[in-house]
Scaffold this motif. Structure first.
Motif, PDB file in Angstrom:
ATOM      1  N   SER A   1      68.885 -42.414 -42.123  1.00  0.00           N
ATOM      2  CA  SER A   1      69.773 -42.643 -40.974  1.00  0.00           C
ATOM      3  C   SER A   1      69.398 -41.797 -39.766  1.00  0.00           C
ATOM      4  CB  SER A   1      71.223 -42.342 -41.360  1.00  0.00           C
ATOM      5  OG  SER A   1      71.353 -40.988 -41.778  1.00  0.00           O
TER       6      SER A   1
ATOM      7  N   SER B   1      62.215 -52.904 -45.362  1.00  0.00           N
ATOM      8  CA  SER B   1      63.606 -52.473 -45.262  1.00  0.00           C
ATOM      9  C   SER B   1      63.723 -51.142 -44.535  1.00  0.00           C
ATOM     10  CB  SER B   1      64.210 -52.372 -46.667  1.00  0.00           C
ATOM     11  OG  SER B   1      65.548 -51.939 -46.605  1.00  0.00           O
TER      12      SER B   1
ATOM     13  N   GLY C   1      62.888 -51.556 -40.882  1.00  0.00           N
ATOM     14  CA  GLY C   1      64.013 -52.171 -40.191  1.00  0.00           C
ATOM     15  C   GLY C   1      65.084 -51.150 -39.828  1.00  0.00           C
ATOM     16  N   THR C   2      65.377 -50.241 -40.741  1.00  0.00           N
ATOM     17  CA  THR C   2      66.386 -49.220 -40.452  1.00  0.00           C
ATOM     18  C   THR C   2      65.938 -48.304 -39.318  1.00  0.00           C
ATOM     19  OG1 THR C   2      67.143 -49.247 -42.750  1.00  0.00           O
ATOM     20  CG2 THR C   2      67.716 -47.321 -41.431  1.00  0.00           C
TER      21      THR C   2
ATOM     22  N   TYR D   1      66.317 -50.098 -36.105  1.00  0.00           N
ATOM     23  CA  TYR D   1      67.744 -50.139 -35.757  1.00  0.00           C
ATOM     24  C   TYR D   1      68.172 -48.811 -35.148  1.00  0.00           C
ATOM     25  CZ  TYR D   1      72.809 -50.367 -36.293  1.00  0.00           C
ATOM     26  OH  TYR D   1      74.158 -50.326 -36.051  1.00  0.00           O
TER      27      TYR D   1
ATOM     28  N   ARG E   1      66.148 -53.932 -30.716  1.00  0.00           N
ATOM     29  CA  ARG E   1      66.731 -55.150 -31.276  1.00  0.00           C
ATOM     30  C   ARG E   1      65.755 -56.326 -31.379  1.00  0.00           C
ATOM     31  NH1 ARG E   1      70.394 -52.183 -32.457  1.00  0.00           N
ATOM     32  NH2 ARG E   1      72.564 -52.772 -32.754  1.00  0.00           N
TER      33      ARG E   1
ATOM     34  N   LEU F   1      63.359 -55.647 -34.135  1.00  0.00           N
ATOM     35  CA  LEU F   1      64.080 -55.659 -35.409  1.00  0.00           C
ATOM     36  C   LEU F   1      64.318 -57.080 -35.885  1.00  0.00           C
ATOM     37  CD1 LEU F   1      65.693 -54.353 -37.701  1.00  0.00           C
ATOM     38  CD2 LEU F   1      67.659 -54.249 -36.146  1.00  0.00           C
TER      39      LEU F   1
ATOM     40  N   LEU G   1      62.911 -58.599 -39.413  1.00  0.00           N
ATOM     41  CA  LEU G   1      63.809 -59.061 -40.468  1.00  0.00           C
ATOM     42  C   LEU G   1      63.493 -60.504 -40.856  1.00  0.00           C
ATOM     43  CD1 LEU G   1      67.196 -57.532 -39.245  1.00  0.00           C
ATOM     44  CD2 LEU G   1      65.678 -56.665 -41.026  1.00  0.00           C
TER      45      LEU G   1
ATOM     46  N   ILE H   1      68.053 -56.590 -46.511  1.00  0.00           N
ATOM     47  CA  ILE H   1      67.533 -57.111 -45.243  1.00  0.00           C
ATOM     48  C   ILE H   1      68.375 -58.288 -44.774  1.00  0.00           C
ATOM     49  CG2 ILE H   1      65.585 -58.411 -44.279  1.00  0.00           C
ATOM     50  CD1 ILE H   1      63.757 -56.513 -45.946  1.00  0.00           C
TER      51      ILE H   1
ATOM     52  N   ASP I   1      71.373 -57.103 -43.099  1.00  0.00           N
ATOM     53  CA  ASP I   1      71.027 -56.678 -41.744  1.00  0.00           C
ATOM     54  C   ASP I   1      70.908 -57.884 -40.810  1.00  0.00           C
ATOM     55  OD1 ASP I   1      70.965 -54.054 -42.575  1.00  0.00           O
ATOM     56  OD2 ASP I   1      68.787 -54.003 -42.838  1.00  0.00           O
TER      57      ASP I   1
ATOM     58  N   GLY J   1      74.243 -58.997 -39.746  1.00  0.00           N
ATOM     59  CA  GLY J   1      74.782 -58.136 -38.695  1.00  0.00           C
ATOM     60  C   GLY J   1      74.240 -58.495 -37.329  1.00  0.00           C
ATOM     61  N   GLU J   2      72.934 -58.768 -37.270  1.00  0.00           N
ATOM     62  CA  GLU J   2      72.338 -59.138 -35.984  1.00  0.00           C
ATOM     63  C   GLU J   2      72.857 -60.495 -35.505  1.00  0.00           C
ATOM     64  OE1 GLU J   2      70.275 -57.098 -34.104  1.00  0.00           O
ATOM     65  OE2 GLU J   2      71.055 -55.733 -35.625  1.00  0.00           O
TER      66      GLU J   2
END
Length: 379
Positions: free
Chosen positions: A249, A280, A283-284, A287, A292, A295, A299, A331, A334, A337-338
């Motif tokens: 994170s 994965s 991608g984090t 993010y 964006r 990303l 993904l 993924i 994620d 979420g996008e």
């Protein structure tokens, strides 16, 4: 085939040109096997418990040792292993310690000390384990490490693990470093020599020494190119090097992106399921950096890559497909979420439905169902 039948077969000789000649054990080896087996038959009659058998074997070992008869070390070792199998670790330790003190060869004394360390470690008795592994090292070191190189390496690595579990990471690094850069280092089995570098890297990372950790990984990847190349572990180690022991994170640096992207684009690992772990993690990091468009592209590419390789990966041994599937599911969450952020309700519905249909037992089921329900309501 037992030893007697082996001898008989050899005496008869070959009866066909395609037969492989059988090696006749020397007479002393036959006599040793027969003697030990006879003692075991007496010590372990039908109905005897494991502990009773072990006790009788140790008694026989002590008797032969006191009388100066051969094979007492074999019997002490057999008794210790039998105690261990019976669940009596205290007596197993005591018997291995006895073997450590009376065995006729340094190799056997060192092995006994090593086994004591393993048992103490299994009981979370870290200092006792460390002491035993040190005794094993010292016994071998006194004769020259070359005499029992692989056992010496195992002791150094095992002691390092116990030191790490005791919070003594600096000492753990020092223990493993005894295996690095020595004249005999190239003769170590790859898994022993290589893992000294890997585990040192992990301890460096835990101590906040990113550069030293990456140097350890670089040394490993350079000097042991074959380890993990076929089973995907090498790709995972490369990802681990990029993350450098940091909480995912909190990673947003350009260097991590470049390193993970290099793995993702490496054709030599593209066909391995472990590439999904790289995707994965990358991608984090993207993010975290707020990239964006990049990303979204990654993904989509990662999901497509899983689709293209799913059937081939399903046939692999171990947990390799399961790990890739878990990464695919994460993924996909994620992606949801996008899509939600973009207000693409139909995309959310289609993506969630696909995930739930393909992997109905996914740990993300509740999230996918909630996202689909909100999209159907137009939220």
């Amino acid at each position: 085939m037992n030893l007697r039948s082996l001898t008989a077969s050899a005496a008869v000789g070959l009866v066909c040109g395609s037969c492989v000649a059988q090696v006749v054990p020397p007479a002393w080896l036959l006599e040793k096997a027969e003697t030990i087996e006879a003692i075991r038959q007496t010590a372990c009659p039908p109905g005897a418990s494991g502990v009773q058998c072990a006790q009788a074997l140790r008694t026989a070992a002590e008797s032969r040792y006191g009388a100066g008869l051969p094979y007492s070390s074999d019997l002490f070792q057999s008794a210790a292993e039998t105690f261990l199998s019976a669940g009596d670790r205290f007596q197993a330790v005591a018997t291995f310690r006895r073997l450590e003190s009376v065995a006729e060869t340094a190799t056997r004394r060192a092995y006994a000390a090593f086994r004591v360390g393993e048992i103490h470690n299994s009981m979370n008795e870290r200092q006792a384990a460390i002491d035993a592994y040190s005794r094993c090292e010292n016994i071998i070191d006194a004769r020259g490490v070359d005499t029992d190189l692989q056992l010496f390496a195992r002791a150094c690595l095992a002691k390092a693990d116990a030191l790490r579990l005791s919070g003594r990471r600096e000492e753990a690094i020092a223990s493993r470093s005894r295996l690095i850069g020595q004249p005999w280092t190239p003769r170590l089995r790859d898994e022993l020599g290589g893992m000294a570098h890997v585990e040192n890297a992990r301890d460096h990372f835990a101590l906040g020494r990113v550069q030293e950790g990456r140097q350890s990984f670089d040394a490993f990847l350079t000097t042991h190119p074959a380890i993990g190349a076929q089973d995907g572990r090498r790709a995972l180690w490369r990802v681990e090097r990029a993350l450098a022991g940091r909480a995912l994170s909190g990673i947003a640096d350009e260097e991590a992106v470049e390193e993970l992207l290099a793995i993702w684009q490496d054709e030599t690992v593209a066909g391995l399921p472990e590439i999904m772990v790289c995707a994965s993690n990358l991608g984090t990091v993207l993010y975290n950096r707020g990239e964006r468009p990049f990303l979204a592209h990654l993904l989509a590419a990662a999901r497509g890559h899983f689709d293209a390789n799913e059937q081939a990966w399903r046939g692999l041994a171990g947990q390799r497909f399961d790990r890739a599937r878990e990464m695919f599911e994460a993924i996909t969450i994620d992606v949801l979420g996008e899509l939600q952020r973009a207000g693409d309700h139909q995309g959310v519905i289609a993506t969630a439905t696909d995930l739930l249909a393909r992997f109905p037992d996914t740990e993300h089921r509740a999230i996918a169902e909630a996202a689909r329900a909100r999209a159907r309501r137009g939220e």
